[in-house]
Design a protein around this motif. Sequence first.
Motif, PDB file in Angstrom:
ATOM      1  N   PHE A 163       0.837  -1.200   0.000  1.00  0.00           N
ATOM      2  CA  PHE A 163       0.000   0.000   0.000  1.00  0.00           C
ATOM      3  C   PHE A 163       0.875   1.254   0.000  1.00  0.00           C
ATOM      4  CE2 PHE A 163      -1.995   3.579   2.079  1.00  0.00           C
ATOM      5  CZ  PHE A 163      -3.137   3.724   1.304  1.00  0.00           C
ATOM      6  N   SER A 165       0.468   5.789  -1.326  1.00  0.00           N
ATOM      7  CA  SER A 165      -0.420   6.817  -1.860  1.00  0.00           C
ATOM      8  C   SER A 165       0.390   7.925  -2.519  1.00  0.00           C
ATOM      9  CB  SER A 165      -1.285   7.413  -0.745  1.00  0.00           C
ATOM     10  OG  SER A 165      -2.017   8.526  -1.228  1.00  0.00           O
ATOM     11  N   SER A 189      -5.014   2.968  -8.447  1.00  0.00           N
ATOM     12  CA  SER A 189      -4.041   2.253  -7.615  1.00  0.00           C
ATOM     13  C   SER A 189      -2.681   2.109  -8.283  1.00  0.00           C
ATOM     14  CB  SER A 189      -4.578   0.864  -7.210  1.00  0.00           C
ATOM     15  OG  SER A 189      -5.782   0.983  -6.493  1.00  0.00           O
ATOM     16  N   SER A 192       0.061   1.882  -5.511  1.00  0.00           N
ATOM     17  CA  SER A 192       0.309   0.563  -4.914  1.00  0.00           C
ATOM     18  C   SER A 192       0.964  -0.387  -5.910  1.00  0.00           C
ATOM     19  CB  SER A 192      -0.998  -0.041  -4.394  1.00  0.00           C
ATOM     20  OG  SER A 192      -1.473   0.681  -3.272  1.00  0.00           O
ATOM     21  N   VAL A 231     -11.528   0.007  -8.085  1.00  0.00           N
ATOM     22  CA  VAL A 231     -10.510  -0.756  -7.356  1.00  0.00           C
ATOM     23  C   VAL A 231     -10.622  -2.237  -7.700  1.00  0.00           C
ATOM     24  CG1 VAL A 231      -9.687  -1.464  -5.079  1.00  0.00           C
ATOM     25  CG2 VAL A 231     -10.365   0.917  -5.469  1.00  0.00           C
ATOM     26  N   HIS A 235      -7.776  -4.814  -9.382  1.00  0.00           N
ATOM     27  CA  HIS A 235      -7.351  -6.109  -8.850  1.00  0.00           C
ATOM     28  C   HIS A 235      -7.552  -7.226  -9.862  1.00  0.00           C
ATOM     29  CE1 HIS A 235      -6.314  -5.419  -4.568  1.00  0.00           C
ATOM     30  NE2 HIS A 235      -7.011  -4.308  -4.764  1.00  0.00           N
TER      31      HIS A 235
END
Length: 367
Positions: A163, A165, A189, A192, A231, A235
């Motif tokens: 994680f 940012s 993301s 990440s 999100v 993934h």
Amino acid sequence: MTTIIQRPDVAVIVLTRNAGRLWPEWIKAIQQQTVQAGRYLVIDSLSEDHTAELAMAAGLEVQRIHPRDFSHGGTRQRAAELCPDAEFLVYLTQDAILKQADSLETLLRHCDADSHVGMVYGRHLPRAGADLLECHARGFTYPAISSVRDRESFKAMGYRAAFASDVYAVYRASALRSIGGFPQHIIVSEDSYVAARLLLAGWKAVYSAESTVEHSHRYTLWQMFRRYFDVGVFHASEEPLMKAVGAPDREAWVYVRSLIRYLYKRKAWLLPLAALQTLVKLIGFRLGKRYQKLPLAVCRMISVQKAYWLEDFGCKEGVCNTTLRPVIGRGVLHTPSLGAPVHHKYEKYEKFSPNLLQDVDKERFEY
């Protein structure tokens, strides 16, 4: 008297779109930093308010792109390429306000102290007036204790180790180049994703709790659903990487238990709302992970990142074109001339004009 530290090896980059009422505060905060960067670059997606003019008035470089050419990874990567002489790239979003004069100095100190640190991100604090649910989210995600992660951290932390940012972060340019930079076509993301790649490549990632930025949101249930849909798409699209670093499921339940305890001690009557928000996020995430079974029109309707789904985005075999025109110079606005609608021409402003400081928060974008 504040001592100014000249850092010609640092470039500060911010991506903007109708920055609105927080933008003058953002500019003031960056001007009051103890670190004077060698370059300040604004990548603006044809803002319709006074974002570009205020940036030029402050002496920042402004580069304009069409919103359809924006992508979270591709635009950040192109910005990095526009700063080839910078050893450190500081990324900020338009709504992240530096509250300490030494925020940048503190963030960069981690990179200066250890040449194996590939990136550092700072602590997010809730804005004044943020509700309890948002305050908990900030405190859980960005705790008061700093941490250092490396490749071995995946064994104990799983996905949490990756994680990061880039709402407020610094990247070592050589580390970024070593993994191929930011991904060109990614929905969200990207921070990440890059952190995971850095750790897997042997670099370290640091969370600096001592370097703070004010940043929080108040989302509706529909906005939460849309964000978590994106999100989920991330993934699903990056499944090989997710398998390498670990699924987020365990971390999600740790968060839920923490939220229940937090609200029970303060305002237990908010627990039903928290349960509803959690359900909405879960549904959005699960639906996003199955986006390939949905019609393209439905994905476009739900997603926050509209440009990701455009057929004319310029994507061929996973590579997208997010072209930026050459930078003219500090304090100068450059607007794309090809394929872009006609826009007003702006002159360089020598000082702030009072009418530029109005609240023009017309539209919210996740930049």
